[in-house]
Scaffold this active site. Structure first.
Site, PDB file in Angstrom:
ATOM      1  N   SER A   3       0.901  -1.211   0.134  1.00  0.00           N
ATOM      2  CA  SER A   3       0.010  -0.077  -0.102  1.00  0.00           C
ATOM      3  C   SER A   3       0.980   1.301  -0.053  1.00  0.00           C
ATOM      4  O   SER A   3       1.594   1.504  -0.866  1.00  0.00           O
ATOM      5  CB  SER A   3      -0.996   0.092   1.298  1.00  0.00           C
ATOM      6  OG  SER A   3      -1.975   0.977   1.195  1.00  0.00           O
TER       7      SER A   3
ATOM      8  N   HIS B 123      -7.806  -4.843  -2.138  1.00  0.00           N
ATOM      9  CA  HIS B 123      -6.571  -4.355  -1.473  1.00  0.00           C
ATOM     10  C   HIS B 123      -5.699  -5.268  -0.621  1.00  0.00           C
ATOM     11  O   HIS B 123      -4.477  -5.228  -0.461  1.00  0.00           O
ATOM     12  CB  HIS B 123      -6.647  -3.025  -0.699  1.00  0.00           C
ATOM     13  CG  HIS B 123      -5.549  -2.102  -0.419  1.00  0.00           C
ATOM     14  ND1 HIS B 123      -4.649  -1.943  -1.598  1.00  0.00           N
ATOM     15  CD2 HIS B 123      -4.790  -1.743   0.688  1.00  0.00           C
ATOM     16  CE1 HIS B 123      -3.639  -0.932  -1.218  1.00  0.00           C
ATOM     17  NE2 HIS B 123      -3.790  -0.905   0.224  1.00  0.00           N
TER      18      HIS B 123
ATOM     19  N   ASP C 264      -8.748  -4.214  -6.584  1.00  0.00           N
ATOM     20  CA  ASP C 264      -8.778  -3.317  -5.693  1.00  0.00           C
ATOM     21  C   ASP C 264      -9.537  -2.084  -5.679  1.00  0.00           C
ATOM     22  O   ASP C 264      -9.314  -1.299  -6.761  1.00  0.00           O
ATOM     23  CB  ASP C 264      -7.167  -3.091  -5.794  1.00  0.00           C
ATOM     24  CG  ASP C 264      -6.533  -2.268  -4.348  1.00  0.00           C
ATOM     25  OD1 ASP C 264      -7.519  -1.581  -3.671  1.00  0.00           O
ATOM     26  OD2 ASP C 264      -5.559  -2.547  -4.020  1.00  0.00           O
TER      27      ASP C 264
END
Length: 912
Positions: free
Chosen positions: A749, A859, A826
């Protein structure tokens, strides 16, 4: 990304030590390593090819010979007899000594994989236990047992009530009064108001209309006479879900649908009135109230809810970045008013999320369209795009009237973020910022008179040029003249002399607070609780050390700051207080094995302590395994900045050797990865099982070192973070036990973004390898509320966005190799980020990377075994990197087959 997956590589350290493993076992290990390596070499086409990365290879090794090519041989002269006799004697002596040492080793019991001492992260590792495995990381072997406690307020103001759901050997939902627990001892002969436990729901199922249901969500009414039950729960976004709701009568144990005669009505949110006489709920984005007294009717409050209008619940970006939850509904304490957010997404652009394997909607495609992916269109405001327009509305329960309150000098519709609402009697305190979060307005609304005013405006540009963080811990302090509180007030966190601290505002419209805490340290998401009877505020802070957390109390006049936990002992605590703050659920999260207990607070009338979890099995497991040696410290970087770090060393760490290093980080604004929390995770595995050093550094921009350390990254995310990681790596590379040629960095991330920015800025000068998972590559692609808080808008800060973008593909090509992974579905950090980077790499002709994408994964990358694949890929790719395998593929050449070459020589020249 405020809630986005953020690895917590928090470790403890101890002093350097030599492994206590015996010389004999080391000999066995090296023999085994050599045997395995020889077996691997036998598989190669050229059995005499040398492996330059082989740590066992010696240039004087006669078995291979450092300069012998394929087909060469050694000519050996006859050995002198005297020399042979001496060698035989030496060998006999050596074998005798070895056998004696082996006997002593076995007799000592040192070969057993266990220790009688408690796992101490500050002690030197013996290196005599079992090894960590990847399977253990995924089967929960190293996950501490953590229990959650739901404190509830008693109908008559009782303190110390716990809600237990699904406990073994008990009814399904029970309210326990810990004051009646046998562990309670009264102080000063005070009598605890003991009462028996109360069963709210007998069984983990209920029946309605001949059908049996099992709840997956429950919430008792404040008077404990009814229970809201949710069944058939379906996930929406990170926090939100929908369910079918029933109301259970505690006395009769009978249930009825929340929406009468509509048993299958799917509800997005349901909330109790403080008086237990009604439930507000959102269905199909409209807000309703179901009365539970009188005619028990349902009143529809709003009617234009739908795909673009939300009532009482947040849209995607508000759920993710503002509320970190699924509710945008607030009941007044007296149950007379309901405040709720109205969200208009009409102008928000849509982003398509594609699903190639499954159909999350559950719908069946039309005939002939089965081969097409399902596309979910999400209203997702990217940086600089139209934001949802939000405004606050109120509903008068008695008058059945909806209204809003105009505020002079309020932010424009397209420049307003409503962060929080707190009821203070019949008034509401509303905190809102402008779009880029650098101007804060605190608004006080007198709800009965339907008037409001701005009571405080703060421009952060006049303080430090940073941003306002979102907090939901603002706490109402009602007036109590007999107890020294003349006016209503509230406690909130504020910026004071460069640090986050607690302040008490009274009266409500006072903009000059009483400071409750001060100093070069920060509170952590405070306050935790308020004891109104004793005028005490409890909070958690990083007072003793920025990487520790302890629990404290302070009086409302700012005096008598006391520690509830021992500040002399290194620790990281979480705390959950009972509604009256007479009891606290303490979660010790490190550095040793975590434990949990409930204790009474010092001013409580009763003395109480009960161990909830000791994690004895985990503690025993830690004694029997080789865990990393942890070393904490601070680095003085070349910019004059000090940063915290934790270094995870292998259990057999030897300062005379050189080790490859993996840097793991998250690095997001306000985050913290270097803490004293216990964790045996992937980073621990890499250090303990693979034998590499694993280092985490919290660069500029991260939290709990003051505002100056944080806000320097504003308008140019990634620039300072990358510089600090490069400087830290250079510092470690100068240490004699670090192999400066084998440095890698990885993150997920924001950590993936920082990994790429570091590789880009470094261009192979310090780091050789990198691994980025689900990274942002261009902040224009991320959501507006998070991004603009730190970057402002692309329209106002185009140069900053260009500077923060991972754009220099040529520089990335200077690294030896890097790995990129991303989930195709995502909905947070869009796959678009990785795709545009890949296009930039193609345009620049850069090929020194590997890619793995995960269909239908969001994600967190869990779909179809995705998460395990991520970490297996990280492990194997890293081993190949540090073994030099990627150097062999940088410029591959076809292997010349000797047999084929011989055949070619036999072919007539004219045919060649």
């Amino acid at each position: 990304m405020s809630s986005a997956l953020s690895p917590e590589g928090d470790r403890r350290y101890s002093d350097d030590s030599l492994s206590s493993v015996s010389t004999t076992s080391l000999v066995f290990e090296r023999i085994q390593e050599k045997t395995e390596m020889d077996a691997d070499n036998d598989k190669e086409k050229d059995p005499r090819a040398l492996d330059d990365e082989d740590p066992l290879r010696d240039e004087d090794d006669l078995e291979t010979g450092p300069f012998l090519g394929p087909g060469a041989s050694l000519h050996r002269e006859p050995m002198d007899r005297g020399l042979r006799r001496i060698l035989i004697i030496v060998a006999v002596v050596f074998i005798g000594g070895w056998l004696a040492g082996l006997g002593i080793f076995i007799a000592s019991g040192s070969y057993h994989h266990e220790s009688d001492t408690e796992h101490d992260p500050d002690a030197n590792s013996r290196g005599s236990g079992k090894s960590l495995s990847m399977d253990q990381l995924f089967d929960g072997t190293w996950s501490p047992k953590y229990h959650s406690i739901s404190w509830i307020a008693g109908p008559k103001g009782e303190d110390g009530l716990l809600l237990e759901v699904g406990a073994s050997n008990k009814p399904y939902i029970v309210v326990e009064d810990i004051r009646s627990d046998k562990n309670v001892a009264t102080r000063d002969d005070a009598e605890p108001k003991a009462s028996n436990s109360r069963t709210l729901m007998e069984h983990p199922y209920f029946e309605y209309d001949g059908k049996q249901y099992s709840p997956s969500w429950s919430e008792p009414s404040p008077d404990l006479t009814k229970v809201l039950l949710g069944v058939d729960r379906k996930k929406n976004w990170r926090h939100s879900f929908s369910a079918i709701y029933f109301v259970l009568d505690v006395k009769t144990q009978e249930a009825e649908p929340l929406v009468p005669d509509q048993v299958d009505a799917r509800i997005q949110l349901a909330s109790w009135s403080p008086k237990s006489d009604a439930v507000s709920f959102t269905r199909e984005n409209n807000l309703y109230i179901r009365r539970l007294t009188g005619d028990k009717d349902v009143t529809q409050i709003t009617k234009d809810g739908g795909p673009e209008y939300f009532y009482g619940i947040p849209d995607w970006v508000y759920e993710e970045e503002v509320f970190s939850g699924r509710s945008a509904t607030w009941w007044s304490d007296d149950g007379k008013y309901l405040a709720f957010l109205r969200t208009n997404e009409t102008g928000v652009p849509e982003y398509p999320v594609q699903f190639f394997i499954e159909r999350p909607s559950g719908t069946t495609p039309e005939d002939g369209e089965e081969a097409y992916p399902e596309v979910e269109q999400i209203k997702y405001p990217k940086a600089g795009a139209h934001n949802p327009v939000v405004d606050l509305q109120f509903y008068d329960i008695g008058k059945k009237d909806t209204f809003s309150v105009e505020i002079d000098g309020a932010f424009a519709d397209d420049d307003r973020i409503i962060n929080n609402l707190l009821w203070a009697g019949d008034k509401a305190i509303v905190k809102q910022t402008n779009r880029v979060s650098d101007v804060l307005k605190v608004v006080l609304v007198d709800v009965p008179s339907r008037k409001g005013k701005t009571i405080n405006t703060i421009n952060i540009n006049e303080i430090d040029g940073g941003w306002f963080e979102i907090s939901h811990k603002m706490t109402y302090i009602p007036a109590d003249p007999k107890n020294g509180r003349e006016h209503d007030g509230y406690v909130d966190s504020v910026i004071h002399e460069g640090y986050d601290h607690l302040a008490y505002f009274t009266p409500l419209d006072n903009s000059e607070p009483i400071m409750l805490t001060k100093g070069n340290w920060e509170v952590d998401d405070a306050p935790s609780a308020v004891d109104l009877a004793n005028n005490l505020v409890y909070f958690i802070a990083a007072k003793e050390s920025s990487i520790q957390r302890h629990v404290y109390s302070v009086k409302l006049d700012g005096s008598d700051l006391q520690a509830l936990t021992d500040p002399k002992t290194e620790a990281y605590y979480d705390a959950s207080f009972s509604k009256g703050a007479g009891f606290v659920f303490l979660s010790y999260r490190g550095p040793k094995v975590p434990t949990q207990k409930v204790i009474s607070t010092p001013v409580s009338a009763s003395s109480y302590e009960r161990i909830i979890e000791d994690n004895a099995e985990l503690a025993d497991r830690a004694r029997r395994h080789e865990l990393p040696i942890l070393k904490y410290g601070t680095l003085d970087l070349d910019t004059g900045v000090k940063v915290n770090y934790v270094e995870r060393r292998p259990p057999h760490f030897d300062a005379k050797k050189q080790y490859p290093v993996l840097f793991h980080q998250y690095s997001g604004p306000g985050s913290q990865s270097v803490t004293k929390r216990f964790a045996v995770d992937f980073q621990a595995y890499v250090a303990a099982a693979l034998g590499y050093l694993v280092i985490t550094v919290d660069p500029r921009g991260t939290g709990f070192l003051g505002r100056k350390h944080r806000v320097t990254v504003r308008s140019k995310l990634g620039v300072h973070e990358a510089h600090d990681h490069i400087a830290a790596a250079a510092s470690f590379a100068s240490r004699p036990y670090v192999d400066a040629e084998r440095l890698a960095i990885w993150g997920w991330s924001y950590g993936g973004f920082t990994t790429l920015k570091t590789l880009e800025q470094d261009a192979g000068r310090t780091f050789s390898y990198g691994m980025a998972v689900a990274p942002v590559t261009d902040w224009r692609f991320y959501d507006s509320i998070y991004t603009e808080r730190y970057m402002r808008t692309p329209q106002d800060n185009p140069d900053g966005y260009d500077l923060s973008k991972v754009a220099n593909a040529t520089a990335l090509g200077e690294n030896k190799r890097f790995l990129l992974m991303h989930g195709v579905a995502d909905d947070n950090v869009h796959f678009q980020n990785s795709l545009t980077l890949l296009d930039d790499l193609d345009l620049a002709g850069v090929e020194n990377y590997d890619v793995h994408v995960f269909p239908d994964s969001d994600h967190s990358i869990y779909f179809h075994n995705g998460n395990r694949i991520v970490y297996d890929k990280l492990r194997n790719w890293l081993i190949n990197a540090f073994n030099g395998e990627w150097l062999k593929v940088s410029n591959p050449q076809p292997q010349k087959d000797p047999v084929e070459k011989e055949k070619r020589h036999m072919v007539p020249q004219a045919l060649v």
